[in-house]
Design a protein around this motif. Structure first.
Motif, PDB file in Angstrom:
ATOM      1  N   PHE A  10      -2.558  10.315   1.707  1.00  0.00           N
ATOM      2  CA  PHE A  10      -2.393  10.109   3.153  1.00  0.00           C
ATOM      3  C   PHE A  10      -1.903   8.689   3.398  1.00  0.00           C
ATOM      4  O   PHE A  10      -2.524   7.736   2.952  1.00  0.00           O
ATOM      5  N   ASP A  11      -0.810   8.556   4.106  1.00  0.00           N
ATOM      6  CA  ASP A  11      -0.308   7.215   4.423  1.00  0.00           C
ATOM      7  C   ASP A  11      -0.454   6.930   5.915  1.00  0.00           C
ATOM      8  O   ASP A  11       0.386   7.339   6.721  1.00  0.00           O
ATOM      9  N   GLU A  12      -1.505   6.242   6.271  1.00  0.00           N
ATOM     10  CA  GLU A  12      -1.750   5.854   7.660  1.00  0.00           C
ATOM     11  C   GLU A  12      -1.512   7.014   8.621  1.00  0.00           C
ATOM     12  O   GLU A  12      -0.763   6.899   9.582  1.00  0.00           O
ATOM     13  N   VAL A  13      -2.198   8.120   8.335  1.00  0.00           N
ATOM     14  CA  VAL A  13      -1.886   9.341   9.085  1.00  0.00           C
ATOM     15  C   VAL A  13      -2.351   9.299  10.540  1.00  0.00           C
ATOM     16  O   VAL A  13      -2.001  10.163  11.322  1.00  0.00           O
ATOM     17  N   LYS A  51       0.825  -1.215   0.000  1.00  0.00           N
ATOM     18  CA  LYS A  51       0.000   0.000   0.000  1.00  0.00           C
ATOM     19  C   LYS A  51       0.858   1.265   0.000  1.00  0.00           C
ATOM     20  O   LYS A  51       0.682   2.157  -0.837  1.00  0.00           O
ATOM     21  N   SER A  52       1.807   1.334   0.939  1.00  0.00           N
ATOM     22  CA  SER A  52       2.647   2.529   1.012  1.00  0.00           C
ATOM     23  C   SER A  52       3.455   2.704  -0.263  1.00  0.00           C
ATOM     24  O   SER A  52       3.617   3.813  -0.768  1.00  0.00           O
ATOM     25  N   THR A  53       3.971   1.610  -0.763  1.00  0.00           N
ATOM     26  CA  THR A  53       4.776   1.671  -1.982  1.00  0.00           C
ATOM     27  C   THR A  53       3.945   2.226  -3.134  1.00  0.00           C
ATOM     28  O   THR A  53       4.403   3.107  -3.878  1.00  0.00           O
TER      29      THR A  53
HETATM   30 MG   LIG Z   1       2.665   1.290   4.840  1.00  0.00          MG
END
Ligand SMILES: [Mg+2]
Ligand SMILES: Nc1ncnc2c1ncn2[C@@H]1O[C@H](COP(=O)(O)OP(=O)(O)OP(=O)(O)O)[C@@H](O)[C@H]1O
Lengths: 227, 252
Positions: B170-173, B50-52
């Motif tokens: 937004f990454d797991e903010v 996901k982050s990638t």
């Molecule tokens: Mg991640």
């Protein structure tokens, strides 16, 4: 065994001592400013992807850190002379001290740069700041802040080490002392006075760096965090 | 030249994106698109990519293959104009990453002044405006360390908004925040969605995703395993998503 000290005989030379002390402080000031610049550039250079620049910076830093200051001073002094370039002893001393302290500054600044979290830089990149802007606005000041005590100690050390510039007859404090003691035959008294003067110069520098720190790091001033 | 997309084109589109770290294939043909004003939630187990995927959109990672178009920028191409891309895209990370030596106001005004050449006074007005938007106007002159985690994250969102991005990532903010601080950040994001901001968010707040997302992309082993409207969270079709939502919104 009796110790006979005759300070008045030496102290009447106070204008010379004062002039020497001022010159030492001037040497330290110029070498600190220029060395901080040179060292910061060298630290940035070591971190670039250009291996030629990074390599050159590394050679510079390692060469300087592994040779005696006096030898470096002679190299600059005789090097310039053999090129037919004539500079005052003061200029040569500033140049040599700058080159010397620049290498140590580079190492300290590199540690400061490495202490900046990767996320800070990514956040700045995400805001479309350029490489230069990131160094200037995001990395530089926090990096200096992190290593400020080490940096300032290095600059005070430089001031003390500048005493070897007496060897190329720059008229700094130690050179003045050498001259006075051979004139008055009061070596012990002379060097006691010189030692006290060096302590005072160190305190002056530390006070200066303390004030500069207040200017540079307003957050610490506001939040009362000591350096 | 890369031109901004016409209104019918998606703001973000990924087509068959491939990305490996060494031998590890992290994205294995990922495709999805986000239309203007749409909110897309990326969900999936830890390590599913996901982050990638999110970072590829803002070119924090270079893809090995496939096509990414963001606001008309061909992000997969080596000649992409990074500064233009990043003016169109706002990104907020789990760890806030406010600049510690700058006040909240300075954090916000820095990029508009340095990147867009905005006048200081105008940037200060803007800072006030975006801080009102996230409910932090009284923290204008505070330093980041004087703020709670939730406040820092809201300030980070405000900092991004000040660049007036066309899409926010937004990454797991909220995953670094205590549960009671999570709500205040989610509320800000909800308001942004209501205002029509296009958003891609990685989240494991399933309830939140269900409430706010127009579309869900469930990633599994580097692939888009299941995608659809928020209702797929209540009636998943694949066993993997069934299991994922069944285990509750465990910290991924
Ligand atoms: Mg991640
Ligand atoms: N820079 C990197 N170098 C090497 N491997 C990486 C790198 N970034 C991510 N990975 C690996 O890629 C895989 C996917 O990572 P990613 O961060 O995209 O997962 P994620 O779905 O965001 O997980 P999480 O929910 O834990 O944040 C993981 O196995 C991770 O270890």
């Amino acid at each position: 065994m009796s110790l006979q000290l005759d300070f008045p005989a030496v102290l009447e030379r106070w204008p010379s001592f004062l002039a020497g002390a001022v010159l030492t402080l001037e040497l330290a000031f110029f070498a600190t400013v220029l060395g901080a610049l040179l060292g910061t550039l060298a630290a940035v250079g070591r971190g670039t992807h250009n291996s030629l620049i990074a390599g050159a910076c590394k050679v510079y830093v390692e060469t300087i850190r592994n040779t005696p200051l006096l030898v470096q001073i002679f190299l600059v002094y005789f090097g310039l002379a053999s090129l037919g370039l004539k500079y005052s002893a003061f200029t040569v001393a500033v140049a040599a001290l700058t080159i010397n302290v620049g290498a140590y500054t580079a190492e300290i600044m590199r540690a400061g740069f490495e202490a900046i979290p990767r996320g800070q830089i990514e956040a700045a990149e995400g805001l479309a700041l350029s490489r230069f802007q990131i160094y200037w606005h995001i990395i530089l000041l926090p990096a200096v802040e992190k290593v400020y005590p080490a940096l300032t100690s290095q600059f005070v050390l430089l001031m003390l080490a500048s005493s070897v510039c007496s060897q190329i007859s720059a008229e700094e404090l130690t050179a003045v002392a050498n001259y006075i003691q051979s004139d008055t035959y009061r070596a012990f008294e002379t060097y006691i006075i010189v030692a006290v003067l060096y302590v005072i110069l160190s305190l002056v520098m530390r006070a200066g760096f303390w004030g500069l720190g207040l200017l540079l790091f307003p957050r610490r001033r506001r939040l009362g965090t000591p350096l | 030249m890369q031109q901004n997309s016409s209104s019918s084109e998606p703001i973000v589109s990924l087509h068959n994106v491939q990305k490996s770290f060494g031998a590890l294939r992290v994205l294995d043909g990922v495709s999805f698109a986000v239309a203007r004003g749409e909110v897309l939630a990326l969900i999936g187990r830890s390590g599913s990519g996901k982050s990638t995927a999110l970072r590829c959109i803002d070119r924090f990672e270079k893809v090995d293959g496939g096509e990414i178009v963001v606001c008309g920028h061909r992000v997969d191409r080596p000649d992409v104009n990074l500064r233009a891309l990043r003016q169109d895209v706002g990104i907020v990370f789990q760890s806030y990453n406010l600049f510690p030596h700058l006040t909240i106001e300075q954090n916000i005004t820095l990029a508009p002044c340095a990147v867009k050449g905005m006048a200081t006074s105008q940037a200060k007005d803007l800072a006030r405006k975006v801080l009102v938007q996230v409910g932090l106007e009284e923290k204008l002159h505070a330093y980041p360390e004087q703020l709670s985690g939730g406040q820092q994250q809201r300030a980070a969102i405000a900092r991004s908004l000040a660049m007036q991005p066309k899409v926010m990532l937004f990454d797991e903010v909220t995953s670094a925040l205590d549960p009671e601080l999570t709500g205040e950040v989610l509320k800000v994001i909800e308001q942004l969605a209501a205002d029509g901001m296009t958003m891609v968010m990685v989240t494991h707040e399933m309830g939140f995703a269900k409430g706010i997302a127009d579309r869900i992309v469930f990633m599994h082993r580097g692939k888009v395993h299941e995608t659809g409207p928020a209702s797929i969270l209540t009636s998943p079709t694949t066993p993997e998503l069934t299991q994922f939502v069944g285990t509750g919104n465990l910290k991924s």
